[in-house]
Design an enzyme around this catalytic site. Structure first.
Site, short mmCIF file in Angstrom:
data_model
loop_
_atom_site.label_atom_id
_atom_site.label_comp_id
_atom_site.label_asym_id
_atom_site.label_seq_id
_atom_site.Cartn_x
_atom_site.Cartn_y
_atom_site.Cartn_z
N PRO A 74 0.82 -1.22 0.00
CA PRO A 74 0.00 0.00 0.00
C PRO A 74 0.85 1.27 0.00
O PRO A 74 1.86 1.36 0.72
CB PRO A 74 -0.81 -0.13 1.29
N CYS A 75 0.41 2.24 -0.80
CA CYS A 75 1.23 3.44 -1.03
C CYS A 75 0.68 4.70 -0.36
O CYS A 75 1.27 5.78 -0.51
CB CYS A 75 1.36 3.69 -2.53
N GLN A 76 -0.43 4.61 0.35
CA GLN A 76 -1.08 5.83 0.82
C GLN A 76 -0.18 6.69 1.71
O GLN A 76 -0.29 7.91 1.71
CB GLN A 76 -2.37 5.48 1.60
#
EC number: 2.1.1.37
Length: 397
Positions: A74-76
């Site tokens: 996940p890149c958030q």
């Protein structure tokens, strides 16, 4: 090549790698709508699991003995659209690295937003992977040069056991298309222009003869009075003359086929899955590059000023060119492999049947070419920070 995908989402990366010829034997994600969608479209080799549970997942993945582990943590926490505070999601980058180190596949591929390259989480993960013996090629790729009608830039880190850093960069460069993929290559838009909810101060209107901006969770949102009253000055036509893309059209820009079906998801979930996906044409291009190198069909190009280096050592231009040719011949005999030591490189060459059959003079020339190039690489390393692996931006020529 047998692969396991971590953080698989709806299946964009798996779809592309399968098209390249990779066998996806298992995929994992923690989000129910993504798992249901993946299972319906790609098969039952997907499981809903919490990948943070290293003690359970590490041995489970290792028992599968994959040749490749791939995934996009996940890149958030890194994204320019988020708060950019490293928290639990950033920690999953380290989780990805730990699982790779436990299972020790020959190859791995990790995808993330470019900002991740500067994060503490990736620095820690990279240190683990390097210590485990992986050579890394770190590149920022623009998907529009890899068959995706979208100007989407992402960090890709490709690792292989026993390689030198940067071993695959030239092959990724060679895989680019001659021209950018544009909206019109994928979609038929009668209006000739499309609207995308602008991010920050960007344009809202694009011609179908240019790539779409990065597909995000909110780019489908309809026109607002705020934009209507203050359009971007560089919009090619009034925003009211531009088409607003449907959910299916946005999915097609990410490489999902028209018949792709979304399961167990709200509209917001669907747009989240689309935005999170690795575009399948880009994944397919990377998969082909990996398989070609894995099967010894390509070699690393000789980078930099190797010929000039040899000339400074006293060789003529033609003699230096001959050494470069001999280096490429040696690399073909080595199956495109690079090595972390000259001794291992030479010992491996000595064991190759085709090399053994060569004349004494030719074998001596090939050994000398490898030694000269090793000296050249050492000189280059002294001119850069020894612990920093460069992030390569693959621009169009």
């Amino acid at each position: 090549m047998r692969a396991v995908e971590l953080f698989c989402g709806a299946g964009g990366m798996s779809l592309g790698l399968q098209r390249a010829g990779v066998d996806i034997i298992q995929a994992y994600d923690a989000w129910s709508p993504a798992v249901e969608t993946y299972r319906h479209n790609l098969g039952h080799h997907v499981s809903q699991r919490d990948l943070k549970d290293i003690f359970e997942m590490g041995p489970l993945i290792a028992d599968l003995s994959p040749d490749l582990i791939c995934g996009g943590p996940p890149c958030q926490d890194y994204s320019v659209a988020g708060k950019r505070i490293e928290g639990e999601n950033a920690g999953l980058t380290k989780t990805f690295a730990m699982l790779v180190c436990i299972a020790r596949p020959e190859w791995f591929v990790m995808e993330n937003v470019p900002q991740a390259a500067r994060s503490d989480a990736w620095q820690n993960a990279r240190a683990m992977l390097v210590k485990a013996g992986y050579g890394l090629s770190e590149c920022k790729l623009d998907a529009s040069w890899y068959g995706v009608a979208q100007k989407r830039k992402r960090l890709f880190v490709i690792g292989r056991l026993g390689e030198q850093h940067g071993f695959l960069t030239s092959a990724l460069t060679a895989a680019r298309t001659k021209t950018q993929t544009v909206i019109n290559d994928v979609l038929e838009i009668a209006e000739g222009y499309v609207y995308s909810r602008p991010f920050r101060a960007a344009r809202g209107v694009r011609s179908v003869y240019e790539p779409f901006p990065t597909v995000t969770r909110t780019c489908w949102e309809r026109l607002t009075e705020r934009y209507l009253s203050n359009p971007h000055p560089n919009d090619p036509v009034p925003v009211t003359e531009a088409a607003v893309l449907t959910t299916q059209q946005l999915a097609q820009l990410q490489g999902f086929p028209e018949n792709w079906q979304w399961r167990g998801a709200t509209r917001q979930d669907i747009h989240q899955m689309i935005a999170n996906a690795v575009p399948s044409p880009l994944a397919e291009s990377i998969g082909r590059v990996i398989l070609e190198r894995h099967n010894a069909q390509t070699i690393p190009l000789v980078q930099g000023r190797f010929v000039q280096f040899l000339m400074k050592k006293g060789r003529s231009y033609q003699s230096a060119r001959n050494v470069k040719s001999q280096l490429n011949r040696a690399r073909r005999l080595l199956g495109g492999r690079t090595f972390t030591s000259l001794e291992l490189q030479l010992a491996t060459l000595e064991s190759v049947e085709q090399f053994i059959a060569l004349s004494i003079r030719t074998k001596s020339d090939l050994r000398a070419a490898l030694r000269n190039h090793w000296d050249y690489q050492k000189m280059q390393q002294k001119q850069t920070k020894p612990e920093k692996i460069p992030l390569v931006l693959l621009r169009a020529a």
